[in-house]
Enzyme design. Structure first.
Site, PDB file in Angstrom:
ATOM      1  CG  PHE A   1     -11.782   9.519  -4.035  1.00 55.81           C
ATOM      2  CD1 PHE A   1     -11.556  10.891  -3.962  1.00 55.81           C
ATOM      3  CD2 PHE A   1     -12.170   8.850  -2.881  1.00 55.81           C
ATOM      4  CE1 PHE A   1     -11.733  11.574  -2.759  1.00 55.81           C
ATOM      5  CE2 PHE A   1     -12.351   9.528  -1.679  1.00 55.81           C
ATOM      6  CZ  PHE A   1     -12.127  10.895  -1.623  1.00 55.81           C
ATOM      7  CD1 TRP A   2      -6.254   6.234  -0.975  1.00 60.74           C
ATOM      8  CD2 TRP A   2      -4.351   7.363  -1.329  1.00 60.74           C
ATOM      9  NE1 TRP A   2      -5.293   5.712  -0.131  1.00 60.74           N
ATOM     10  CE2 TRP A   2      -4.116   6.378  -0.326  1.00 60.74           C
ATOM     11  CE3 TRP A   2      -3.296   8.187  -1.718  1.00 60.74           C
ATOM     12  CZ2 TRP A   2      -2.881   6.216   0.286  1.00 60.74           C
ATOM     13  CZ3 TRP A   2      -2.065   8.017  -1.104  1.00 60.74           C
ATOM     14  CH2 TRP A   2      -1.859   7.036  -0.121  1.00 60.74           C
TER      15      TRP A   2
ATOM     16  CB  ALA B   1     -17.440  -0.940   4.669  1.00 65.73           C
ATOM     17  CB  VAL B   2     -16.887   1.987   0.160  1.00 70.33           C
ATOM     18  CG1 VAL B   2     -17.164   3.187  -0.725  1.00 70.33           C
ATOM     19  CG2 VAL B   2     -15.579   2.179   0.909  1.00 70.33           C
TER      20      VAL B   2
ATOM     21  CE1 TYR C   1     -15.424   2.234  -4.926  1.00 67.47           C
ATOM     22  CE2 TYR C   1     -14.461   1.875  -2.763  1.00 67.47           C
ATOM     23  CZ  TYR C   1     -15.473   1.647  -3.676  1.00 67.47           C
ATOM     24  OH  TYR C   1     -16.517   0.821  -3.322  1.00 67.47           O
TER      25      TYR C   1
ATOM     26  CE1 TYR D   1      -4.267   1.291   0.144  1.00 63.02           C
ATOM     27  CE2 TYR D   1      -3.432   2.744   1.856  1.00 63.02           C
ATOM     28  CZ  TYR D   1      -4.417   2.402   0.946  1.00 63.02           C
ATOM     29  OH  TYR D   1      -5.544   3.172   0.843  1.00 63.02           O
TER      30      TYR D   1
ATOM     31  CG  ASN E   1     -14.852   1.967   4.550  1.00 60.74           C
ATOM     32  OD1 ASN E   1     -14.047   2.139   3.643  1.00 60.74           O
ATOM     33  ND2 ASN E   1     -14.770   0.960   5.388  1.00 60.74           N
TER      34      ASN E   1
HETATM   35  N1  LIG Z   1      -9.550   4.830  -2.342  1.00 53.96           N
HETATM   36  C1  LIG Z   1      -9.987   5.032  -1.119  1.00 53.96           C
HETATM   37  O1  LIG Z   1      -9.886   6.100  -0.553  1.00 53.96           O
HETATM   38  C2  LIG Z   1     -10.650   3.901  -0.400  1.00 53.96           C
HETATM   39  C3  LIG Z   1     -11.359   4.127   0.787  1.00 53.96           C
HETATM   40  C4  LIG Z   1     -12.025   3.041   1.382  1.00 53.96           C
HETATM   41  C5  LIG Z   1     -11.928   1.782   0.804  1.00 53.96           C
HETATM   42  N2  LIG Z   1     -11.182   1.633  -0.315  1.00 53.96           N
HETATM   43  C6  LIG Z   1     -11.063   0.333  -0.996  1.00 53.96           C
HETATM   44  O2  LIG Z   1     -12.367  -0.099  -1.287  1.00 53.96           O
HETATM   45  C7  LIG Z   1     -12.421  -1.502  -1.264  1.00 53.96           C
HETATM   46  C8  LIG Z   1     -13.516  -1.900  -0.299  1.00 53.96           C
HETATM   47  O3  LIG Z   1     -13.167  -1.485   1.008  1.00 53.96           O
HETATM   48  P1  LIG Z   1     -14.142  -1.755   2.246  1.00 53.96           P
HETATM   49  O4  LIG Z   1     -13.510  -1.360   3.502  1.00 53.96           O
HETATM   50  O5  LIG Z   1     -15.462  -1.204   1.890  1.00 53.96           O
HETATM   51  O6  LIG Z   1     -14.144  -3.352   2.141  1.00 53.96           O
HETATM   52  P2  LIG Z   1     -14.913  -4.496   2.879  1.00 53.96           P
HETATM   53  O7  LIG Z   1     -16.073  -3.982   3.620  1.00 53.96           O
HETATM   54  O8  LIG Z   1     -13.897  -5.336   3.580  1.00 53.96           O
HETATM   55  O9  LIG Z   1     -15.466  -5.319   1.607  1.00 53.96           O
HETATM   56  C9  LIG Z   1     -14.623  -5.900   0.670  1.00 53.96           C
HETATM   57  C10 LIG Z   1     -15.399  -5.997  -0.641  1.00 53.96           C
HETATM   58  O10 LIG Z   1     -14.551  -6.494  -1.665  1.00 53.96           O
HETATM   59  C11 LIG Z   1     -15.183  -7.619  -2.278  1.00 53.96           C
HETATM   60  N3  LIG Z   1     -14.161  -8.547  -2.753  1.00 53.96           N
HETATM   61  C12 LIG Z   1     -13.207  -9.149  -2.033  1.00 53.96           C
HETATM   62  N4  LIG Z   1     -12.426  -9.895  -2.836  1.00 53.96           N
HETATM   63  C13 LIG Z   1     -12.944  -9.771  -4.091  1.00 53.96           C
HETATM   64  C14 LIG Z   1     -12.609 -10.310  -5.359  1.00 53.96           C
HETATM   65  N5  LIG Z   1     -11.573 -11.133  -5.516  1.00 53.96           N
HETATM   66  N6  LIG Z   1     -13.357  -9.952  -6.430  1.00 53.96           N
HETATM   67  C15 LIG Z   1     -14.412  -9.117  -6.284  1.00 53.96           C
HETATM   68  N7  LIG Z   1     -14.773  -8.572  -5.115  1.00 53.96           N
HETATM   69  C16 LIG Z   1     -14.052  -8.905  -4.034  1.00 53.96           C
HETATM   70  C17 LIG Z   1     -16.035  -8.211  -1.177  1.00 53.96           C
HETATM   71  O11 LIG Z   1     -17.010  -9.023  -1.730  1.00 53.96           O
HETATM   72  P3  LIG Z   1     -17.346 -10.493  -1.138  1.00 53.96           P
HETATM   73  O12 LIG Z   1     -18.354 -10.258  -0.032  1.00 53.96           O
HETATM   74  O13 LIG Z   1     -17.901 -11.163  -2.323  1.00 53.96           O
HETATM   75  O14 LIG Z   1     -16.066 -11.085  -0.609  1.00 53.96           O
HETATM   76  C18 LIG Z   1     -16.598  -6.929  -0.555  1.00 53.96           C
HETATM   77  O15 LIG Z   1     -17.626  -6.408  -1.359  1.00 53.96           O
HETATM   78  C19 LIG Z   1     -11.017  -1.960  -0.866  1.00 53.96           C
HETATM   79  O16 LIG Z   1     -10.288  -2.204  -2.036  1.00 53.96           O
HETATM   80  C20 LIG Z   1     -10.451  -0.754  -0.151  1.00 53.96           C
HETATM   81  O17 LIG Z   1      -9.056  -0.707  -0.169  1.00 53.96           O
HETATM   82  C21 LIG Z   1     -10.564   2.644  -0.930  1.00 53.96           C
END
Ligand SMILES: NC(=O)c1ccc[n+]([C@@H]2O[C@H](COP(=O)([O-])OP(=O)(O)OC[C@H]3O[C@@H](n4cnc5c(N)ncnc54)[C@H](OP(=O)(O)O)[C@@H]3O)[C@@H](O)[C@H]2O)c1
Length: 338
Positions: free
Chosen positions: A273-274, A157-158, A248, A55, A129
């Site tokens: 977006f980050w 969660a997002v 994202y 990361y 999130n």
């Molecule tokens: N850019 C930013 O500022 C930012 C901010 C927040 C989060 N994020 C990113 O957003 C994503 C989600 O974060 P979160 O905290 O909301 O996650 P989370 O609640 O832990 O959920 C993870 C999600 O990813 C899916 N997933 C996992 N492995 C997968 C795969 N191989 N193919 C397709 N879908 C898959 C899960 O689906 P299943 O239920 O099917 O496993 C679930 O929908 C992450 O990549 C995180 O790093 C980015």
């Protein structure tokens, strides 16, 4: 006072490199130092990627304490602290201060004070999130009531926050999830939060299914992508001309592949977006404070609820990370401290 943290001395898989270690926060606080006791700290995918060393956010030094966000109660303050009082509920303002810990000493400027009545489990997750969902729905496309948005990772969660905020703002959502044995239960849950459509990755490839939906809600002007790979390409195919995809996350660990016609004939925009970058640029800006207070208010009115949350103890971290790595958990794991 017994104090412990989950810390790591080298990059690797969390279950292997993290250790529960005793820590000794300063006994006498100087100047603007603040001693807090953590109440709850979530485990986000980025926290895992940080520990893996993949990361962009890196610890300043080793050993480092894991965790990027959380909510804490102020136990003691240094003699020069003005804006924080003992008993306040606070969240860390900068990223990656280390939140999987019972106690922490930082300075006054490193904390944002929240309303004392805020639900701790929501406050623990507020900086990453819900804020990401809020900013992505607000900052890229001027959405009007009745417009539609498509997103993958609909049950992330997002995604869950995006569904609820969109509903509050009268925006329709088409939500894509991975198929699973209990898929109908998940569809029901997301619909109960306000999702208009919940489809599997396979279903959004079916022309007749999507034609029917798009005839009702129109083509989405905005796509939110946290998966990448085939699923991202499939979402782009349904985007309105001139629409924008915000990437994202990359949960599938596959690149985003875009149709050439998207650029030439459909004038699609592809941006990223980050939240970490946005928060750094807006650490205590009025825009950030307004967003945090609006989100807290919505939560206290029960209009914005947290994703399914499983509270876990620091001691159980090995099993917790093993479970998270398997996927399909539908829940956010949160360390809670007594
Ligand atoms: N850019 C930013 O500022 C930012 C901010 C927040 C989060 N994020 C990113 O957003 C994503 C989600 O974060 P979160 O905290 O909301 O996650 P989370 O609640 O832990 O959920 C993870 C999600 O990813 C899916 N997933 C996992 N492995 C997968 C795969 N191989 N193919 C397709 N879908 C898959 C899960 O689906 P299943 O239920 O099917 O496993 C679930 O929908 C992450 O990549 C995180 O790093 C980015």
């Amino acid at each position: 006072m017994s104090s412990f943290a989950l810390a790591y001395e080298r990059f690797g898989e969390p279950g292997e490199v993290l250790q529960k270690v005793p820590i000794q926060p300063e006994r006498t606080l100087k100047n603007s130092q603040v001693l807090v006791k953590y109440i709850a700290s979530p485990i986000n995918p980025a926290d895992i990627n940080t520990i893996q060393g993949v990361y962009p956010l890196k610890p300043a030094s080793f050993p480092a304490i894991g965790g990027n966000e959380g909510v804490a109660e102020v136990l003691r303050i240094g003699p020069n602290v003005k804006s924080i009082q003992v008993g306040d509920k606070v969240i860390p303002a900068p990223a990656a201060t280390g939140t999987w810990t019972t106690h922490r000493v930082l300075t006054e400027k490193d904390f944002i004070v929240l309303d004392k009545n805020v639900d701790p489990l929501f406050a623990a997750q507020i900086t990453v999130n819900p804020g990401t969902a809020y900013r992505m729905l607000q900052d890229f496309v001027k959405l009007q009531e009745g417009d539609s948005v498509i997103q993958n990772g609909g049950n992330s969660a997002v995604g869950v926050y995006a569904i609820q905020l969109a509903k509050l703002w009268n925006i329709k959502t088409i939500n894509v999830i991975r198929d699973r044995p209990d898929v109908d239960e998940l569809r029901q849950y997301l619909k109960s939060l306000g999702a208009d459509y919940v489809l599997t990755e396979e279903e959004i490839r079916k022309k007749e299914v999507m034609d029917e939906i798009l005839s009702k809600v129109g083509k989405p002007k905005l796509a939110l992508n946290c998966v990448g790979g085939q699923c991202a390409t499939d979402c782009v195919r349904h985007l309105a001309d001139g629409g924008t995809m915000v990437t994202y996350g990359g949960m599938s660990k596959k690149p985003v592949v875009l149709p050439t016609g998207s650029f030439i004939f459909k004038d699609h925009r592809f941006v990223g977006f980050w939240m970490t970058r946005w928060s750094k640029a807006n650490q205590t800006s009025p825009k950030r404070i307004k967003m945090l207070s609006e989100l807290s208010q919505l939560n206290s009115e029960k209009k914005l609820i947290i994703p399914k949350t499983i509270q876990v103890k620091l001691d159980d971290y090995k099993e917790v990370f093993e479970t998270i790595q398997k996927g399909f958990s539908n829940s956010k794991y949160v360390f809670t401290f007594e």
